[in-house]
Design an enzyme around this catalytic site. Structure first.
Site, PDB file in Angstrom:
ATOM      1  N   GLU A  39       0.818  -1.208   0.000  1.00 59.12           N
ATOM      2  CA  GLU A  39       0.000   0.000   0.000  1.00 59.12           C
ATOM      3  C   GLU A  39       0.857   1.266   0.000  1.00 59.12           C
ATOM      4  O   GLU A  39       0.498   2.259  -0.642  1.00 59.12           O
ATOM      5  CB  GLU A  39      -0.943  -0.011   1.203  1.00 59.12           C
ATOM      6  CG  GLU A  39      -2.091  -1.003   1.094  1.00 59.12           C
ATOM      7  CD  GLU A  39      -1.689  -2.424   1.430  1.00 59.12           C
ATOM      8  OE1 GLU A  39      -2.478  -3.357   1.158  1.00 59.12           O
ATOM      9  OE2 GLU A  39      -0.571  -2.609   1.977  1.00 59.12           O
ATOM     10  N   HIS A  72     -11.061  -6.236   8.523  1.00 59.98           N
ATOM     11  CA  HIS A  72     -11.807  -5.948   7.295  1.00 59.98           C
ATOM     12  C   HIS A  72     -13.106  -5.208   7.589  1.00 59.98           C
ATOM     13  O   HIS A  72     -14.083  -5.354   6.859  1.00 59.98           O
ATOM     14  CB  HIS A  72     -12.106  -7.245   6.533  1.00 59.98           C
ATOM     15  CG  HIS A  72     -10.906  -7.968   6.044  1.00 59.98           C
ATOM     16  ND1 HIS A  72     -10.176  -8.816   6.844  1.00 59.98           N
ATOM     17  CD2 HIS A  72     -10.274  -7.957   4.846  1.00 59.98           C
ATOM     18  CE1 HIS A  72      -9.153  -9.312   6.158  1.00 59.98           C
ATOM     19  NE2 HIS A  72      -9.189  -8.799   4.936  1.00 59.98           N
TER      20      HIS A  72
END
Length: 325
Positions: free
Chosen positions: A60, A130
């Site tokens: 990322e 998540h």
């Protein structure tokens, strides 16, 4: 107008933006032939080629750094962070580089064409890695815009506006609504103004404020309150940075009460900033303390997800408590 779900609306917005801007690139983990883990980018690689829609390594920080470099050279990068929970490795690049690029160069350079897309929030039994709602980390960073849609119509119009905005934008997509939210979406190219809230329902007794997936929860609570003869004005903030102080303050001056609902934890959540600003703007009009109905100050729990979520019942109870103050 055709009906579509939020994923289809996002895909259509990306398609329109790529058709109208040959400098636009879409990239991230699995966004290419696979179409992303939620299929938001399905068909883009087939339509525009591997040069404009492609997979990145699992990094990322690298995705964000690459996006900064592209944007600073005049490209229009739309970078996907596969889950908002994993945006933190990219945090330094976003808050120290993307947000400050124009400022540090004295407006000689900028990364204004940059958009980060990322799905956020719970309600899908995704557990603590998540399900997070990290929007407040970015609202505290001058130089970034933060946008959250609640339905397909907004998702398309706000995403097109974000991609074309002259500032870097973090675009949070409520993953719980990706397929659950279905509605009419105008055909063709349109934008919804950033920084402007929407008054979803008029009311006279209390203002209910939220964004993204929590708007459905707020509307359910407002229906419950209506059965108790409590009239709720419902506002969808849509943009958190900048946020529409004037619309919210105007509503609170009318109702005298405000309840803010968000899924992120209470402490440090964006509701605190809203509460501080509105009490400053509307102090003499308030009939009760500003209420916050938020997630708990814990890591997002898998087996206790229902207890964690600021649901309609919690919101309804807070409405009644505010009315009875």
């Amino acid at each position: 107008m055709p009906k579509m779900n939020m994923l289809q609306a996002i895909n259509e917005a990306l398609t329109i933006a790529m058709e109208t801007d040959e400098r636009m690139l879409v990239f991230g983990e699995d966004v290419g032939h696979f179409g992303g883990v939620f299929r938001a980018t399905s068909g883009l690689q087939d339509k525009f080629g591997r040069e404009r829609c492609f997979n990145t390594p699992l990094t990322e920080q690298g995705i964000a750094g690459f996006a900064n470099g592209l944007a600073s050279n005049g490209m229009t990068p739309v970078a996907e962070i596969q889950f908002a929970d994993y945006i933190f490795p990219a945090f330094d690049q976003i808050v120290n580089e993307s947000a400050k690029f124009r400022y540090r160069s004295g407006n000689e350079f900028d990364v204004g064409g940059l958009t980060f897309r990322t799905p956020y929030g719970g309600g899908i039994a995704g557990g603590h890695y998540h399900s997070q709602s990290p929007e407040a980390y970015f609202t505290g960073t001058p130089g970034l815009k933060v946008v959250v849609p609640r339905n397909p119509h907004q998702a398309k119009g706000l995403l097109l506006a974000s991609i074309r905005d002259k500032n870097p934008v973090v675009f949070f997509e409520p993953k719980r609504l990706y397929r659950a939210s279905v509605g009419e979406v105008p055909e063709g190219d349109y934008e919804i103004e950033l920084g402007k809230a929407e008054v979803v329902a008029q009311g006279s007794d209390i203002t209910l404020l939220g964004w993204g997936a929590q708007m459905e929860i707020i509307e359910q609570a407002a229906e419950m309150a209506a059965k108790e003869n409590i009239s709720c004005e419902v506002i969808d903030l849509r943009s958190l940075a900048p946020w529409d102080v004037d619309t919210v303050a105007e509503s609170v001056r009318k109702t005298g009460r405000l309840l803010v609902n968000h899924e992120a934890p209470l402490t440090g959540g964006f509701a605190g900033e809203i509460a501080a600003t509105i009490q400053q703007e509307c102090f003499l009009y308030l009939e009760a303390p500003i209420a916050r109905v938020c997630g708990l100050d814990t890591p997002y729990p898998l087996c206790h997800e229902k207890e964690y979520m600021p649901d309609a019942l919690k919101t309804f109870e807070a409405i009644k408590a505010t009315m009875n103050y």
